[in-house]
Scaffold this motif. Sequence first.
Motif, PDB file in Angstrom:
ATOM      1  N   MET A   1       6.017  17.327  27.200  1.00  0.00           N
ATOM      2  CA  MET A   1       6.206  16.019  26.616  1.00  0.00           C
ATOM      3  C   MET A   1       7.424  16.057  25.696  1.00  0.00           C
ATOM      4  N   ALA A   2       8.341  15.118  25.894  1.00  0.00           N
ATOM      5  CA  ALA A   2       9.555  15.040  25.075  1.00  0.00           C
ATOM      6  C   ALA A   2       9.231  14.584  23.660  1.00  0.00           C
ATOM      7  N   ASN A   3      10.041  15.033  22.725  1.00  0.00           N
ATOM      8  CA  ASN A   3       9.925  14.586  21.342  1.00  0.00           C
ATOM      9  C   ASN A   3      10.997  13.542  21.065  1.00  0.00           C
ATOM     10  N   TYR A   4      10.638  12.549  20.253  1.00  0.00           N
ATOM     11  CA  TYR A   4      11.543  11.446  19.945  1.00  0.00           C
ATOM     12  C   TYR A   4      11.671  11.304  18.436  1.00  0.00           C
ATOM     13  N   ARG A   5      12.914  11.329  17.982  1.00  0.00           N
ATOM     14  CA  ARG A   5      13.214  11.112  16.570  1.00  0.00           C
ATOM     15  C   ARG A   5      13.669   9.673  16.417  1.00  0.00           C
ATOM     16  N   ILE A   6      12.985   8.932  15.556  1.00  0.00           N
ATOM     17  CA  ILE A   6      13.273   7.521  15.348  1.00  0.00           C
ATOM     18  C   ILE A   6      13.919   7.335  13.973  1.00  0.00           C
ATOM     19  N   ALA A   7      15.086   6.713  13.958  1.00  0.00           N
ATOM     20  CA  ALA A   7      15.760   6.366  12.707  1.00  0.00           C
ATOM     21  C   ALA A   7      15.209   5.025  12.236  1.00  0.00           C
ATOM     22  N   VAL A   8      14.634   5.012  11.045  1.00  0.00           N
ATOM     23  CA  VAL A   8      13.998   3.816  10.498  1.00  0.00           C
ATOM     24  C   VAL A   8      14.904   3.217   9.431  1.00  0.00           C
ATOM     25  N   LEU A   9      15.225   1.931   9.611  1.00  0.00           N
ATOM     26  CA  LEU A   9      16.023   1.212   8.630  1.00  0.00           C
ATOM     27  C   LEU A   9      15.192   0.064   8.081  1.00  0.00           C
ATOM     28  N   VAL A  10      14.889   0.141   6.804  1.00  0.00           N
ATOM     29  CA  VAL A  10      14.108  -0.895   6.133  1.00  0.00           C
ATOM     30  C   VAL A  10      15.066  -1.708   5.273  1.00  0.00           C
ATOM     31  N   GLY A  11      15.050  -3.020   5.463  1.00  0.00           N
ATOM     32  CA  GLY A  11      15.989  -3.896   4.778  1.00  0.00           C
ATOM     33  C   GLY A  11      15.573  -4.311   3.387  1.00  0.00           C
ATOM     34  N   SER A  12      14.729  -3.532   2.736  1.00  0.00           N
ATOM     35  CA  SER A  12      14.285  -3.855   1.385  1.00  0.00           C
ATOM     36  C   SER A  12      14.493  -2.642   0.495  1.00  0.00           C
ATOM     37  N   LEU A  13      14.999  -2.879  -0.688  1.00  0.00           N
ATOM     38  CA  LEU A  13      15.179  -1.800  -1.656  1.00  0.00           C
ATOM     39  C   LEU A  13      14.064  -1.785  -2.701  1.00  0.00           C
ATOM     40  N   ARG A  14      13.191  -2.765  -2.657  1.00  0.00           N
ATOM     41  CA  ARG A  14      12.136  -2.906  -3.663  1.00  0.00           C
ATOM     42  C   ARG A  14      11.178  -1.720  -3.630  1.00  0.00           C
ATOM     43  N   LYS A  15      10.824  -1.199  -4.781  1.00  0.00           N
ATOM     44  CA  LYS A  15       9.965  -0.024  -4.900  1.00  0.00           C
ATOM     45  C   LYS A  15       8.643  -0.203  -4.162  1.00  0.00           C
ATOM     46  N   ASP A  16       7.998  -1.347  -4.315  1.00  0.00           N
ATOM     47  CA  ASP A  16       6.680  -1.576  -3.714  1.00  0.00           C
ATOM     48  C   ASP A  16       6.802  -2.519  -2.507  1.00  0.00           C
ATOM     49  N   SER A  17       7.820  -2.325  -1.721  1.00  0.00           N
ATOM     50  CA  SER A  17       8.149  -3.200  -0.597  1.00  0.00           C
ATOM     51  C   SER A  17       7.054  -3.227   0.467  1.00  0.00           C
ATOM     52  N   PHE A  18       6.675  -4.436   0.885  1.00  0.00           N
ATOM     53  CA  PHE A  18       5.741  -4.588   2.001  1.00  0.00           C
ATOM     54  C   PHE A  18       6.333  -3.969   3.265  1.00  0.00           C
ATOM     55  N   ASN A  19       7.634  -4.094   3.447  1.00  0.00           N
ATOM     56  CA  ASN A  19       8.273  -3.596   4.661  1.00  0.00           C
ATOM     57  C   ASN A  19       8.337  -2.076   4.697  1.00  0.00           C
ATOM     58  N   HIS A  20       8.489  -1.438   3.543  1.00  0.00           N
ATOM     59  CA  HIS A  20       8.379   0.028   3.505  1.00  0.00           C
ATOM     60  C   HIS A  20       6.966   0.449   3.881  1.00  0.00           C
ATOM     61  N   LYS A  21       5.981  -0.275   3.362  1.00  0.00           N
ATOM     62  CA  LYS A  21       4.590   0.037   3.699  1.00  0.00           C
ATOM     63  C   LYS A  21       4.337  -0.147   5.192  1.00  0.00           C
ATOM     64  N   LEU A  22       4.879  -1.225   5.756  1.00  0.00           N
ATOM     65  CA  LEU A  22       4.702  -1.469   7.189  1.00  0.00           C
ATOM     66  C   LEU A  22       5.355  -0.353   8.004  1.00  0.00           C
ATOM     67  N   ALA A  23       6.552   0.051   7.645  1.00  0.00           N
ATOM     68  CA  ALA A  23       7.246   1.119   8.370  1.00  0.00           C
ATOM     69  C   ALA A  23       6.437   2.414   8.348  1.00  0.00           C
ATOM     70  N   LYS A  24       5.879   2.741   7.202  1.00  0.00           N
ATOM     71  CA  LYS A  24       5.080   3.967   7.098  1.00  0.00           C
ATOM     72  C   LYS A  24       3.782   3.855   7.894  1.00  0.00           C
ATOM     73  N   SER A  25       3.172   2.684   7.881  1.00  0.00           N
ATOM     74  CA  SER A  25       1.915   2.524   8.632  1.00  0.00           C
ATOM     75  C   SER A  25       2.159   2.537  10.134  1.00  0.00           C
ATOM     76  N   ILE A  26       3.296   2.023  10.578  1.00  0.00           N
ATOM     77  CA  ILE A  26       3.654   2.055  11.999  1.00  0.00           C
ATOM     78  C   ILE A  26       3.767   3.503  12.468  1.00  0.00           C
ATOM     79  N   ALA A  27       4.383   4.347  11.658  1.00  0.00           N
ATOM     80  CA  ALA A  27       4.541   5.759  12.018  1.00  0.00           C
ATOM     81  C   ALA A  27       3.185   6.427  12.227  1.00  0.00           C
ATOM     82  N   LYS A  28       2.188   6.017  11.450  1.00  0.00           N
ATOM     83  CA  LYS A  28       0.843   6.593  11.589  1.00  0.00           C
ATOM     84  C   LYS A  28       0.170   6.192  12.896  1.00  0.00           C
ATOM     85  N   LEU A  29       0.610   5.082  13.484  1.00  0.00           N
ATOM     86  CA  LEU A  29       0.011   4.600  14.725  1.00  0.00           C
ATOM     87  C   LEU A  29       0.681   5.182  15.971  1.00  0.00           C
TER      88      LEU A  29
END
Length: 183
Positions: A1-29
């Motif tokens: 099985m091939a391995n895939y490295r995904i570059a994640v770009l989140v368009g928010s700089l806010r410390k408690d960003s919803f989009n940072h949370k979403l990006a991290k939760s997507i990785a868990k799925l």
Amino acid sequence: MANYRIAVLVGSLRKDSFNHKLAKSIAKLAPPNFSFEHLEIGDLPLYNQDDDKNQAPQVLRLKDEVKKSQGLLFVTPEYNRSIPGVLKNAIDHGSRPYGQSCWAGKPAGVLGVSVGAIGTALAQQHLRNILAYLDVPTLGQPEAFIQAKEGLFTDGGDIGIEESRKFLQGWVEKYTKWIEKHA
């Protein structure tokens, strides 16, 4: 099985960003052969075409990290019905100088979360237009316009609403197949 490295770009700089949370939760799925590398974009200088021949170290780092990836994940908030300036700045840097874009041919997914009822629909559409121009094959369906509701994220960083988790799991399955097909 091939391995895939995904570059994640989140368009928010806010410390408690919803989009940072979403990006991290997507990785868990995602399947275990997918790794998600969150790229720093907040330290990039403002894009200036005069700098194309002598790009800043931060720009060269960004371009190198994108080149090392097999796919892209853009997670964007919506600011004034479009993408945030910090995300557009990163995209512009990566696309220059002309003919030396790090984005070309990299398969991508686009999603975002917002407190608004339509999520980040307009920002995502603007981003898709930009990515199409840059020759980034982008997953079209399913679209993911996530509304930030109470309980969407657990304290552990998971998706806490069952319906949302099922939807996002389906999105991740389509996304990972898209990457495998186009990488």
